[in-house]
Design a protein around this motif. Structure first.
Motif, PDB file in Angstrom:
ATOM      1  N   LEU A 146       0.798  -1.009  -0.015  1.00  0.00           N
ATOM      2  CA  LEU A 146       0.230   0.061   0.098  1.00  0.00           C
ATOM      3  C   LEU A 146       0.915   1.254   0.302  1.00  0.00           C
ATOM      4  N   LEU A 147       1.452   1.501   0.655  1.00  0.00           N
ATOM      5  CA  LEU A 147       3.102   2.782   1.443  1.00  0.00           C
ATOM      6  C   LEU A 147       3.443   2.636  -0.380  1.00  0.00           C
ATOM      7  N   LYS A 148       3.978   1.575  -0.289  1.00  0.00           N
ATOM      8  CA  LYS A 148       4.783   1.374  -2.252  1.00  0.00           C
ATOM      9  C   LYS A 148       3.798   1.802  -3.402  1.00  0.00           C
ATOM     10  N   THR A 149       2.536   1.499  -3.524  1.00  0.00           N
ATOM     11  CA  THR A 149       1.994   2.558  -4.604  1.00  0.00           C
ATOM     12  C   THR A 149       1.694   2.804  -4.206  1.00  0.00           C
ATOM     13  N   GLN A 150       1.116   3.808  -3.088  1.00  0.00           N
ATOM     14  CA  GLN A 150       1.075   5.163  -2.977  1.00  0.00           C
ATOM     15  C   GLN A 150       1.791   6.217  -2.748  1.00  0.00           C
ATOM     16  N   MET A 151       3.317   5.760  -2.806  1.00  0.00           N
ATOM     17  CA  MET A 151       4.659   6.864  -3.245  1.00  0.00           C
ATOM     18  C   MET A 151       4.602   6.525  -4.501  1.00  0.00           C
ATOM     19  N   GLN A 152       4.859   5.606  -5.081  1.00  0.00           N
ATOM     20  CA  GLN A 152       4.868   5.501  -6.579  1.00  0.00           C
ATOM     21  C   GLN A 152       3.956   6.028  -7.478  1.00  0.00           C
ATOM     22  N   ASN A 157      -0.356  12.231  -9.358  1.00  0.00           N
ATOM     23  CA  ASN A 157      -1.238  12.580  -8.420  1.00  0.00           C
ATOM     24  C   ASN A 157      -0.620  13.712  -7.354  1.00  0.00           C
ATOM     25  N   GLU A 158      -1.235  14.414  -6.371  1.00  0.00           N
ATOM     26  CA  GLU A 158      -0.682  15.231  -5.477  1.00  0.00           C
ATOM     27  C   GLU A 158       0.558  15.876  -4.714  1.00  0.00           C
ATOM     28  N   ARG A 159       1.648  14.732  -5.297  1.00  0.00           N
ATOM     29  CA  ARG A 159       2.639  15.086  -4.405  1.00  0.00           C
ATOM     30  C   ARG A 159       2.486  15.838  -2.876  1.00  0.00           C
ATOM     31  N   ARG A 160       2.218  14.834  -2.320  1.00  0.00           N
ATOM     32  CA  ARG A 160       1.995  14.916  -0.942  1.00  0.00           C
ATOM     33  C   ARG A 160       3.089  14.807  -0.192  1.00  0.00           C
ATOM     34  N   PHE A 161       3.903  13.462  -0.311  1.00  0.00           N
ATOM     35  CA  PHE A 161       4.651  12.752   0.764  1.00  0.00           C
ATOM     36  C   PHE A 161       5.931  13.004  -0.267  1.00  0.00           C
ATOM     37  N   CYS A 167       4.062   9.541   4.359  1.00  0.00           N
ATOM     38  CA  CYS A 167       3.064   8.829   3.533  1.00  0.00           C
ATOM     39  C   CYS A 167       1.992   7.770   5.250  1.00  0.00           C
ATOM     40  N   LEU A 168       2.543   7.406   6.000  1.00  0.00           N
ATOM     41  CA  LEU A 168       2.128   6.309   6.241  1.00  0.00           C
ATOM     42  C   LEU A 168       1.437   6.632   7.892  1.00  0.00           C
ATOM     43  N   PHE A 171      -1.622   8.763   6.544  1.00  0.00           N
ATOM     44  CA  PHE A 171      -3.121   8.204   6.107  1.00  0.00           C
ATOM     45  C   PHE A 171      -4.096   8.093   7.226  1.00  0.00           C
ATOM     46  N   VAL A 172      -2.713   7.107   8.809  1.00  0.00           N
ATOM     47  CA  VAL A 172      -3.580   7.080   9.781  1.00  0.00           C
ATOM     48  C   VAL A 172      -4.362   7.571  10.718  1.00  0.00           C
ATOM     49  N   ARG A 173      -3.873   8.475  10.571  1.00  0.00           N
ATOM     50  CA  ARG A 173      -4.161  10.588  11.455  1.00  0.00           C
ATOM     51  C   ARG A 173      -5.898  10.600  10.321  1.00  0.00           C
ATOM     52  N   GLU A 174      -5.783  10.548   8.959  1.00  0.00           N
ATOM     53  CA  GLU A 174      -6.781  11.214   8.061  1.00  0.00           C
ATOM     54  C   GLU A 174      -7.519   9.776   8.338  1.00  0.00           C
ATOM     55  N   HIS A 175      -7.784   8.852   8.831  1.00  0.00           N
ATOM     56  CA  HIS A 175      -7.976   7.994   8.281  1.00  0.00           C
ATOM     57  C   HIS A 175      -8.889   7.136  10.181  1.00  0.00           C
ATOM     58  N   GLY A 176      -8.430   7.784  10.897  1.00  0.00           N
ATOM     59  CA  GLY A 176      -8.276   7.339  12.519  1.00  0.00           C
ATOM     60  C   GLY A 176      -7.905   5.821  12.545  1.00  0.00           C
TER      61      GLY A 176
END
Length: 329
Positions: A146-152, A157-161, A167-168, A171-176
């Motif tokens: 999951l982390l690898k795919t989102q980073m790749q 996409n958004e260049r957030r991380f 990244c990890l 996602f944990v903070r935003e999704h609770g």
């Protein structure tokens, strides 16, 4: 039969298996990661979406670097437009997890196959031993994938991380909860079972057959080579068998990997909604995080993939995967 099992158990040195798995995890990740990134871009690209100049569903994220190009052109295009470091963006999770995963998988497999009484060679119990390790392996690999795919996919996409750790934690903070890190666990567990089972069945069989064919003292009775003290395995047969087994296992399990990439490559961003409430003449501003409730399931991603790319879409990116698998296996 009992003595044969005893002899086979003697050969299983868990320390050596663990060390081999650790080394394979590090070397394999560093060498093969750029090919893995190219594979992910190919799996999650959509020619139709790119032509329209917009992003469609999660399973068909557009990537301008993958349109009508082979894997070498895609790799070169990524390095030129995003920088050479982009080829290794998101490598930390697999570098860490594969060291653990390979060590655990090799040791678990060798222990389980002896419990199943499996013989060296083409024995279905070798496949069963590999499949048995899949649920536990998926506990580690799902988070890593999951982390690898989102980073790749982050660069297109958004260049957030800026890092996998960011990244990890985001996602944990935003999704609770940590649950978001296990998005795609089901399909990944099935994929792991198919991959590991196919790999070890093919590997065990090929290395014995290759020795029987090329050894000057080849035995024709099908007995276990490595139980015969006078018989030595040719050095090249083990890495060659491993490479062939890795390539074949990837080919067999690749449609599941494509679906997994679609599930885990979805946008996991959350939206913030601000509301104002008035009580006793006092305005209160409340910010509330809204989760993405439209995350695609495995079946939805599969159907959308077939609809947008056809059956060939299940093998988008298979070339870099097979090449990477043969090199690192």
């Amino acid at each position: 039969m009992e003595s044969e099992k005893k002899n086979d158990n003697k050969k299983v040195n868990l320390k050596i298996e663990a060390a081999g798995g650790l080394a394979a995890g590090i070397i394999g990740t560093v060498i093969g990661y750029p090919l893995d990134l190219v594979k992910t871009r190919m799996q999650t690209s959509s020619n139709v979406a790119a032509a329209a100049g917009k992003t469609t569903s999660a399973s068909t994220t557009a990537s301008p670097n993958t349109q009508s190009k082979n894997l070498f052109q895609i790799g070169y295009s990524i390095a030129r437009s995003e920088g050479f470091s982009a080829l290794y963006k998101g490598m930390t999770p697999p570098l860490i997890s594969l060291c653990i995963l390979n060590t655990m998988t090799f040791t678990s497999y060798n222990y389980i196959r002896t419990q199943y009484g499996a013989k060296r060679g083409f024995d279905i119990r070798n496949a069963a031993a590999g499949i048995t390790t899949a649920p536990l392996a998926s506990v580690i690999s799902t988070v890593e994938h999951l982390l690898k795919t989102q980073m790749q996919l982050d660069n297109i996409n958004e260049r957030r991380f800026s890092s996998s750790w960011q990244c990890l934690t985001t996602f944990v903070r935003e999704h609770g909860s940590l649950r978001i890190l296990y998005l795609g666990y089901g399909v990944n567990t099935i994929r792991e079972g198919v991959f590991i089972g196919t790999y070890f069945y093919t590997y065990e069989g090929m290395r014995i057959k290759l020795d029987q064919i090329f050894s000057s003292r080849a035995r024709s009775d099908g007995e276990d080579y490595f139980n015969d003290g006078n018989q030595k395995a040719k050095a090249w047969t083990i890495p060659f068998a491993g490479g062939c087994a890795g390539a074949w296992a990837w080919f067999v399990s690749f449609p599941l990997d494509c679906v997994k990439a679609g599930v885990q490559g979805q946008s996991l961003s959350t939206l913030s909604k601000t509301t104002t409430t008035t009580s006793n003449g006092i305005d209160t501003v409340v910010s509330k995080r809204i989760k993405n409730e439209n995350l695609k399931s495995m079946s939805t991603v599969y159907l959308e993939l077939i609809k947008s790319k056809g059956w060939k879409g299940l093998y988008s990116g298979v070339s870099p995967s097979i090449m990477r698998a043969f090199i690192v296996s």
